[in-house]
Write an enzyme that holds these catalytic residues in place. Structure first.
Site, PDB file in Angstrom:
ATOM      1  N   GLU A 201      -9.555  -4.674  -2.960  1.00 24.34           N
ATOM      2  CA  GLU A 201      -9.181  -3.278  -3.242  1.00 24.34           C
ATOM      3  C   GLU A 201     -10.177  -2.528  -4.124  1.00 24.34           C
ATOM      4  OE1 GLU A 201      -5.221  -3.510  -4.798  1.00 24.34           O
ATOM      5  OE2 GLU A 201      -4.410  -4.421  -2.978  1.00 24.34           O
ATOM      6  N   GLU A 346      -1.773  -9.365   5.034  1.00 27.83           N
ATOM      7  CA  GLU A 346      -0.516  -9.033   4.336  1.00 27.83           C
ATOM      8  C   GLU A 346       0.374  -8.169   5.221  1.00 27.83           C
ATOM      9  OE1 GLU A 346      -1.220  -7.481   0.413  1.00 27.83           O
ATOM     10  OE2 GLU A 346      -2.967  -8.765   0.075  1.00 27.83           O
TER      11      GLU A 346
END
Length: 433
Positions: A201, A346
């Site tokens: 991220e 995810e």
């Protein structure tokens, strides 16, 4: 009349047997349901199919049995993040001489037995593998790790010191895993941790379509903010992507060559201009991956080492109206064209519909096209989706339940004390039948 009764009874019996064989009624125990792993991995579509979990779940023997039935990989929710590994700063320090020549003081030991090793032990007990999540992240990394004297309120360290600490941390974690694996009869071609999210991220949601304002910490919504408010201490210290390129160089130096190294991010399909700047996050990720791939070799631990990146980790927290399957597919193909495999790391669908069979089916039909057996694999030099991990085991324990509103993001739910199937489980299974 008896003959008619016999025929009716025979037909009803046949229907009952057929229903039992097809097992397409929701509420079936996940231990009795057809195996997702057998359908997608043994069926030759993906190398791995996974369900993420946390320590409180995997320490339960019945959960481990369900994981072994449906998955051959898992991802820890928290236990391998820097916060959980580093804990509080140690008062006992030792000297570390980094590859950049910087001599620094570092904690004399890391308490891997607190969180990391117990999780590894339970993954081994389940007879599956796992993804390592995560080595470098702006969030869930102790504040003291970035500051002078490992204090919570000192000045941020200089770039050379941070690079030395970064190497020490990645080296310490990867060497510990190597020792743990050797002690538990793992080795080349057979790792408990087969893949690492090296950086997580690092691109901003409000990334600009240029070379200078796309990283977290460089944009109007992330600049000079604390990690808890969307900022990045890493960017504050470096001011560019150097720390990210370093991370993939360090990981390549200390990880086994047959362990895949990934960049992992969310909202990786955002790419638009709304007249107010929009979000060019996908463009930012492409820029970042290109910088990693073009990174120069440097001497690390006595050897010349280039950064290595093998896969893009697409987190894939989607909703029925956001993101569309087509937009997701466009992002997927861009990453494949960069010469990387893709790991769906995810996946969940945050729907208010209790059993969203349509969207689950549509996504998995698309995933299948880019699998090892998929119709599109020849278009990307053999690069494909190598693994899919669903982010959680059942609806009730999903992180999405804590973000407000009742949503149903996964394939399983709880019934009493048991984990059972939903109808969307069968819509996914049927995409490969």
């Amino acid at each position: 009349m008896k003959k008619i009764h016999f025929i009716i009874i025979s037909v009803l019996f046949a229907l009952l047997v057929s229903c039992k064989q097809n097992s397409t009624v929701e509420g079936e125990s996940w231990l009795d349901a057809p195996s997702l792993k057998e359908a997608f991995v043994d069926g030759g579509y993906f190398d791995r199919f996974g369900l993420a979990c946390e320590y409180r779940e995997i320490s339960n023997s019945s959960i481990r049995a369900g994981l072994a039935h449906h998955a051959n990989t898992t991802t820890s929710g928290n236990e391998l993040k820097p916060d959980y590994i580093l804990g509080r700063p140690s008062s006992i320090l030792t000297t570390f001489i980094a590859s950049n020549g910087k001599e620094i003081q570092v904690p004399s030991s890391i308490n891997f037995s607190a969180n990391m090793d117990p999780f590894l032990n339970f993954v081994k007990a389940a007879g599956i593998q796992m993804r390592g999540h995560v080595l470098t992240w702006h969030s869930q990394t102790p504040e003291w790790f970035f500051r002078e004297n490992y204090s919570y309120d000192g000045s941020l360290v200089d770039k050379e010191t941070m690079t030395a600490r970064h190497e020490w941390y990645i080296k310490s974690v990867l060497e510990h895993v190597a020792k743990w694996e050797a002690a538990h009869e793992y080795g080349p071609g057979n790792h408990l941790i087969y893949s690492w999210d090296v950086v997580n991220e690092a691109v901003a949601d409000d990334a600009s379509d240029n070379d200078t304002n796309y990283l977290r910490g460089s944009t109007s919504n992330t600049r000079n903010k604390a990690p808890s408010n969307g900022g990045s201490r890493w960017y504050q210290i470096y001011g560019n992507e150097e720390f990210i390129v370093n991370a993939f160089r360090f990981a390549n130096a200390y990880a086994p060559k047959d362990v895949t190294l990934c960049y992992n991010d969310y909202n990786e399909y955002l790419n638009y201009d709304d007249g107010k700047g929009g979000s060019w996050k996908q463009e930012g990720i492409v820029r970042l991956i290109t910088a990693i791939k073009n990174g120069e070799p440097k001497t690390i631990n006595g050897k010349s080492v280039k950064p290595r990146i093998d896969a893009m980790g697409m987190q894939s927290h989607v909703e029925p109206s956001w993101m569309s399957v087509n937009s997701y597919e466009n992002a997927l193909t861009r990453f494949l064209r960069l010469g990387l495999d893709v790991q769906i790391t995810e996946f969940d669908i945050a729907t208010v519909t209790e059993d969203d069979t349509t969207n689950w089916k549509n996504y998995f039909e698309m995933f299948k096209k880019y699998s090892k057996k998929g119709s599109q694999i020849s278009n990307y030099d053999g690069h494909c989706i190598t693994s899919i991990t669903l982010w959680g085991i059942n609806d009730e324990n999903s992180w999405i339940r804590y973000k407000g509103g009742i949503k149903y993001p996964l394939l399983f739910k709880k019934s009493g004390g048991e984990v059972v199937t939903k109808n969307c489980f069968y819509s996914v299974l049927n995409t490969v039948k």
